[in-house]
Scaffold this motif. Sequence first.
Motif, PDB file in Angstrom:
ATOM      1  N   UNK A   1       0.826  -1.205   0.000  1.00  0.00           N
ATOM      2  CA  UNK A   1       0.000   0.000   0.000  1.00  0.00           C
ATOM      3  C   UNK A   1       0.856   1.249   0.000  1.00  0.00           C
ATOM      4  N   UNK A   2       2.083   1.096   0.425  1.00  0.00           N
ATOM      5  CA  UNK A   2       2.916   2.274   0.538  1.00  0.00           C
ATOM      6  C   UNK A   2       4.377   1.865   0.509  1.00  0.00           C
ATOM      7  N   UNK A   3       5.213   2.855   0.404  1.00  0.00           N
ATOM      8  CA  UNK A   3       6.644   2.560   0.394  1.00  0.00           C
ATOM      9  C   UNK A   3       7.104   2.026   1.739  1.00  0.00           C
ATOM     10  N   UNK A   4       6.369   2.378   2.761  1.00  0.00           N
ATOM     11  CA  UNK A   4       6.718   1.869   4.085  1.00  0.00           C
ATOM     12  C   UNK A   4       6.603   0.350   4.109  1.00  0.00           C
ATOM     13  N   UNK A   5       5.474  -0.152   3.709  1.00  0.00           N
ATOM     14  CA  UNK A   5       5.260  -1.591   3.711  1.00  0.00           C
ATOM     15  C   UNK A   5       6.177  -2.266   2.697  1.00  0.00           C
ATOM     16  N   UNK A   6       6.506  -1.546   1.670  1.00  0.00           N
ATOM     17  CA  UNK A   6       7.409  -2.109   0.684  1.00  0.00           C
ATOM     18  C   UNK A   6       8.765  -2.397   1.310  1.00  0.00           C
TER      19      UNK A   6
END
Length: 51
Positions: A25-30
Amino acid sequence: MADHDDKKCAHASCNCPVKDGSKYCSTFCEGEGDTTDIICSCGHPGCSATL
Ligand SMILES: [Zn+2]
Ligand SMILES: [Zn+2]
């Protein structure tokens, strides 16, 4: 009904819908995708840590 699966973020503790063409969902989770974290800190409403 078309093939419109509600794909959720690949992060184990994230329930956010993924972005189009992305597993997360986001670069964080990536970045945290490989981490089996208990709490998701992607910052999306409804998915933040319950503090
Ligand atoms: Zn999340
Ligand atoms: Zn996520």
